[in-house]
Write an enzyme that holds these catalytic residues in place. Structure first.
Site, PDB file in Angstrom:
ATOM      1  N   GLY A  47     -24.973  54.969  19.695  1.00  0.00           N
ATOM      2  CA  GLY A  47     -24.561  53.586  19.882  1.00  0.00           C
ATOM      3  C   GLY A  47     -23.881  52.962  18.677  1.00  0.00           C
ATOM      4  N   HIS A  48     -23.749  53.716  17.574  1.00  0.00           N
ATOM      5  CA  HIS A  48     -23.200  53.137  16.333  1.00  0.00           C
ATOM      6  C   HIS A  48     -22.205  54.083  15.692  1.00  0.00           C
ATOM      7  CE1 HIS A  48     -23.260  51.267  12.259  1.00  0.00           C
ATOM      8  NE2 HIS A  48     -23.631  50.194  12.923  1.00  0.00           N
ATOM      9  N   PHE A  49     -21.081  54.229  16.046  1.00  0.00           N
ATOM     10  CA  PHE A  49     -20.371  53.712  17.200  1.00  0.00           C
ATOM     11  C   PHE A  49     -19.868  54.914  17.973  1.00  0.00           C
ATOM     12  CE2 PHE A  49     -19.875  50.691  13.712  1.00  0.00           C
ATOM     13  CZ  PHE A  49     -20.369  49.539  14.268  1.00  0.00           C
ATOM     14  N   VAL A  54     -20.849  56.036  12.563  1.00  0.00           N
ATOM     15  CA  VAL A  54     -21.112  55.599  11.191  1.00  0.00           C
ATOM     16  C   VAL A  54     -22.615  55.353  11.065  1.00  0.00           C
ATOM     17  CG1 VAL A  54     -20.682  53.797   9.467  1.00  0.00           C
ATOM     18  CG2 VAL A  54     -18.853  54.480  11.017  1.00  0.00           C
TER      19      VAL A  54
END
Length: 140
Positions: A47-49, A54
């Site tokens: 989810g990041h990203f 990252v």
């Protein structure tokens, strides 16, 4: 100096929240240097990203805090105790940490009084500083 099993004997963190793979140098209660090998399989990358993975800065700070915890909790008087995060000051983020990076995590204790202390942490990748800050901890 310490492998993952030895680290888990000192701090209570476990997957997916154990963010230190090994400790390479340590002066018990004074300073420690650890490593985190960042892989694409880290759960936070989902989810990041999704388009540009990252490592979240807050997790880099947490990795530094875990190295500091290993350093402090290795002292004879602190064995079997838990280190709690008390605060973060002067945090700066200067670069991205991405899959394939080896995160070098160095923490030096700059103030310790009883069960409370402050460690200065610096995270680097390939010799470049990606994050730094002062981490306040409490041993309970």
């Amino acid at each position: 100096m310490l492998n993952i099993k030895e680290i888990m004997n000192i701090i209570p963190h476990r997957s997916p929240f154990l963010l230190v793979d090994r400790i390479e140098e340590m002066e018990v209660g004074k300073r420690a240097v650890g490593k985190k090998c960042v892989t694409y399989n880290e759960p936070f990358f989902a989810g990041h990203f999704p388009q540009e993975p990252v490592m979240p800065g807050v997790l880099i700070i947490e990795a530094l805090a875990q190295v500091g915890a290993v350093c402090c909790l290795s002292a004879e008087e602190n064995k079997g105790k838990i280190g709690f995060l008390g605060g973060v000051n002067k945090a700066k983020f200067r670069g991205k940490v991405v899959p394939g990076d080896v995160l070098n995590l160095e923490v030096e204790m700059i103030k310790v009084k009883g069960p409370v202390g402050v460690g200065k942490g610096t995270a680097t990748v390939d010799g470049k500083v990606v994050a730094s800050g002062e981490i306040t901890f409490m041993i309970g």
